[in-house]
Write a protein that holds these residues in place. Structure first.
Motif, PDB file in Angstrom:
ATOM      1  N   GLU A  68      38.167  69.661 144.743  1.00  0.00           N
ATOM      2  CA  GLU A  68      39.464  69.929 145.371  1.00  0.00           C
ATOM      3  C   GLU A  68      40.603  69.739 144.373  1.00  0.00           C
ATOM      4  N   VAL A  69      40.547  68.639 143.632  1.00  0.00           N
ATOM      5  CA  VAL A  69      41.587  68.374 142.636  1.00  0.00           C
ATOM      6  C   VAL A  69      41.602  69.472 141.577  1.00  0.00           C
ATOM      7  N   ASP A  70      40.423  69.863 141.124  1.00  0.00           N
ATOM      8  CA  ASP A  70      40.331  70.915 140.103  1.00  0.00           C
ATOM      9  C   ASP A  70      40.920  72.224 140.614  1.00  0.00           C
ATOM     10  N   GLY A  71      40.596  72.578 141.842  1.00  0.00           N
ATOM     11  CA  GLY A  71      41.129  73.818 142.410  1.00  0.00           C
ATOM     12  C   GLY A  71      42.643  73.788 142.540  1.00  0.00           C
ATOM     13  N   LEU A  72      43.163  72.660 143.004  1.00  0.00           N
ATOM     14  CA  LEU A  72      44.621  72.540 143.150  1.00  0.00           C
ATOM     15  C   LEU A  72      45.304  72.495 141.783  1.00  0.00           C
ATOM     16  N   ALA A  73      44.641  71.903 140.803  1.00  0.00           N
ATOM     17  CA  ALA A  73      45.213  71.880 139.452  1.00  0.00           C
ATOM     18  C   ALA A  73      45.300  73.286 138.873  1.00  0.00           C
ATOM     19  N   LYS A  74      44.277  74.075 139.114  1.00  0.00           N
ATOM     20  CA  LYS A  74      44.296  75.466 138.633  1.00  0.00           C
ATOM     21  C   LYS A  74      45.401  76.259 139.341  1.00  0.00           C
ATOM     22  N   ALA A  75      45.536  76.032 140.648  1.00  0.00           N
ATOM     23  CA  ALA A  75      46.589  76.726 141.400  1.00  0.00           C
ATOM     24  C   ALA A  75      47.968  76.314 140.895  1.00  0.00           C
ATOM     25  N   ALA A  76      48.142  75.009 140.634  1.00  0.00           N
ATOM     26  CA  ALA A  76      49.432  74.530 140.130  1.00  0.00           C
ATOM     27  C   ALA A  76      49.729  75.106 138.748  1.00  0.00           C
ATOM     28  N   ALA A  77      48.692  75.209 137.911  1.00  0.00           N
ATOM     29  CA  ALA A  77      48.885  75.775 136.574  1.00  0.00           C
ATOM     30  C   ALA A  77      49.272  77.243 136.658  1.00  0.00           C
ATOM     31  N   LEU A 137      62.282  82.953 143.414  1.00  0.00           N
ATOM     32  CA  LEU A 137      61.119  83.095 144.292  1.00  0.00           C
ATOM     33  C   LEU A 137      59.898  82.334 143.767  1.00  0.00           C
ATOM     34  N   LYS A 138      59.891  82.021 142.484  1.00  0.00           N
ATOM     35  CA  LYS A 138      58.743  81.318 141.892  1.00  0.00           C
ATOM     36  C   LYS A 138      58.904  79.803 141.941  1.00  0.00           C
ATOM     37  N   VAL A 139      60.108  79.325 142.146  1.00  0.00           N
ATOM     38  CA  VAL A 139      60.358  77.878 142.096  1.00  0.00           C
ATOM     39  C   VAL A 139      59.645  77.155 143.237  1.00  0.00           C
ATOM     40  N   GLY A 140      59.819  77.654 144.457  1.00  0.00           N
ATOM     41  CA  GLY A 140      59.222  76.998 145.623  1.00  0.00           C
ATOM     42  C   GLY A 140      57.704  76.877 145.536  1.00  0.00           C
ATOM     43  N   PRO A 141      56.995  77.996 145.309  1.00  0.00           N
ATOM     44  CA  PRO A 141      55.533  77.904 145.195  1.00  0.00           C
ATOM     45  C   PRO A 141      55.074  76.960 144.088  1.00  0.00           C
ATOM     46  N   ALA A 142      55.785  76.941 142.964  1.00  0.00           N
ATOM     47  CA  ALA A 142      55.399  76.050 141.873  1.00  0.00           C
ATOM     48  C   ALA A 142      55.571  74.587 142.278  1.00  0.00           C
ATOM     49  N   GLN A 151      49.354  64.953 145.847  1.00  0.00           N
ATOM     50  CA  GLN A 151      48.799  64.345 147.058  1.00  0.00           C
ATOM     51  C   GLN A 151      47.281  64.232 146.971  1.00  0.00           C
ATOM     52  N   ALA A 152      46.639  65.283 146.483  1.00  0.00           N
ATOM     53  CA  ALA A 152      45.181  65.260 146.356  1.00  0.00           C
ATOM     54  C   ALA A 152      44.733  64.193 145.372  1.00  0.00           C
ATOM     55  N   LEU A 153      45.442  64.041 144.264  1.00  0.00           N
ATOM     56  CA  LEU A 153      45.102  63.010 143.292  1.00  0.00           C
ATOM     57  C   LEU A 153      45.278  61.618 143.879  1.00  0.00           C
ATOM     58  N   GLU A 154      46.338  61.448 144.642  1.00  0.00           N
ATOM     59  CA  GLU A 154      46.602  60.139 145.247  1.00  0.00           C
ATOM     60  C   GLU A 154      45.506  59.766 146.247  1.00  0.00           C
ATOM     61  N   ALA A 155      45.002  60.760 146.970  1.00  0.00           N
ATOM     62  CA  ALA A 155      43.955  60.510 147.973  1.00  0.00           C
ATOM     63  C   ALA A 155      42.564  60.440 147.355  1.00  0.00           C
ATOM     64  N   SER A 156      42.442  60.830 146.105  1.00  0.00           N
ATOM     65  CA  SER A 156      41.133  60.889 145.445  1.00  0.00           C
ATOM     66  C   SER A 156      40.852  59.582 144.703  1.00  0.00           C
ATOM     67  N   PRO A 157      39.620  59.411 144.225  1.00  0.00           N
ATOM     68  CA  PRO A 157      39.317  58.228 143.412  1.00  0.00           C
ATOM     69  C   PRO A 157      39.684  58.402 141.939  1.00  0.00           C
ATOM     70  N   THR A 160      43.663  61.033 137.067  1.00  0.00           N
ATOM     71  CA  THR A 160      44.153  62.224 136.388  1.00  0.00           C
ATOM     72  C   THR A 160      43.255  63.418 136.705  1.00  0.00           C
ATOM     73  N   VAL A 161      43.786  64.601 136.430  1.00  0.00           N
ATOM     74  CA  VAL A 161      42.988  65.818 136.606  1.00  0.00           C
ATOM     75  C   VAL A 161      41.806  65.812 135.647  1.00  0.00           C
ATOM     76  N   GLU A 162      42.024  65.336 134.449  1.00  0.00           N
ATOM     77  CA  GLU A 162      40.936  65.303 133.457  1.00  0.00           C
ATOM     78  C   GLU A 162      39.790  64.421 133.941  1.00  0.00           C
ATOM     79  N   GLU A 163      40.130  63.296 134.545  1.00  0.00           N
ATOM     80  CA  GLU A 163      39.100  62.394 135.076  1.00  0.00           C
ATOM     81  C   GLU A 163      38.323  63.069 136.203  1.00  0.00           C
ATOM     82  N   ALA A 164      39.032  63.806 137.032  1.00  0.00           N
ATOM     83  CA  ALA A 164      38.368  64.515 138.127  1.00  0.00           C
ATOM     84  C   ALA A 164      37.423  65.583 137.584  1.00  0.00           C
ATOM     85  N   ARG A 165      37.834  66.270 136.548  1.00  0.00           N
ATOM     86  CA  ARG A 165      37.005  67.345 136.002  1.00  0.00           C
ATOM     87  C   ARG A 165      35.724  66.814 135.358  1.00  0.00           C
TER      88      ARG A 165
END
Length: 213
Positions: A68-77, A137-142, A151-157, A160-165
């Motif tokens: 989940e974290v990896d997917g959200l990180a890719k979306a954020a990137a 139009l790009k500011v809000g989605p970003a 939020q996903a990182l905070e709820a995860s164990p 960092t994203v690197e640790e999750a990957r």
């Protein structure tokens, strides 16, 4: 068959029935005892596997959280890259407007015909406005993507994203682990329910007739 023969046959059946019924009940009790032994044996075996399956369940939860974290990180990137491209277009449009404004000023200072340059400047300013709108139009989605990732990182164990990957599992391994855990959970729930039914049946059978009537 005569009526007398039928009567004799009925008497014979009645005389033999008590023994037959007793044998049938005894056989049923043996079958029930065997079923109960198998049911409780199955539950005991499954219970012995519980610590190992709990570890696998924790590993599954960790892998799912990592995915989940990896997917959200890719979306954020992706959203961040979109915003950067939009900001780059705005910067390029601003540079073009500045250059056109300087060219128009030079033309006016030289006393030349500046109408064409003024029209060109107007077009460039419209292009700058359009680029600014696209950036907006790009500011809000970003921002939303970054917030979801945080939020996903905070709820995860993971911190960092690197640790999750690092905790990611290949898709086939994740699917196999999920199937194994789900199968065990279903088997355990079924075995537990069967044993509970057997215990409830024994308690009901042991109650006085007046209490069950």
């Amino acid at each position: 068959m005569s009526a007398e023969a039928a009567k004799i046959g009925a008497v014979a059946v009645a005389a033999a029935a008590p023994g037959a019924v007793a044998v049938s009940v005894e056989a049923a009790e043996v079958v029930e005892a065997v079923d109960a032994e198998q049911a409780f044996g199955r539950l005991e075996r499954l219970y012995a596997q519980l610590p190992a399956m709990e570890e696998k369940g924790a590993a599954l939860a960790r892998a799912r959280s990592a995915a989940e974290v990896d997917g959200l990180a890719k979306a954020a990137a992706y959203r961040a890259a979109e915003l950067v491209r939009a900001e780059t277009l705005v910067a390029e449009a601003e540079a073009c407007v500045c250059e056109a404004e300087a060219a128009l000023a030079r033309s006016e200072a030289a006393g030349g015909d500046a109408a064409e340059k003024a029209a060109h400047l107007g077009d460039l300013r419209l292009a700058l406005m359009a680029a600014g709108t696209q950036r907006g139009l790009k500011v809000g989605p970003a921002q939303n993507a970054e917030h979801a990732l945080a939020q996903a990182l905070e709820a995860s164990p993971f911190d960092t994203v690197e640790e999750a990957r690092v905790a990611l599992l290949p898709a086939d391994s994740l699917a196999a682990l999920s199937a194994e855990v789900q199968a065990y959970q279903a088997d355990y729930a079924e075995a537990l329910a069967m044993c509970q039914q057997l215990e409830d049946g024994e308690e009901s059978a042991g109650l006085p007739q007046s209490a069950t009537s």
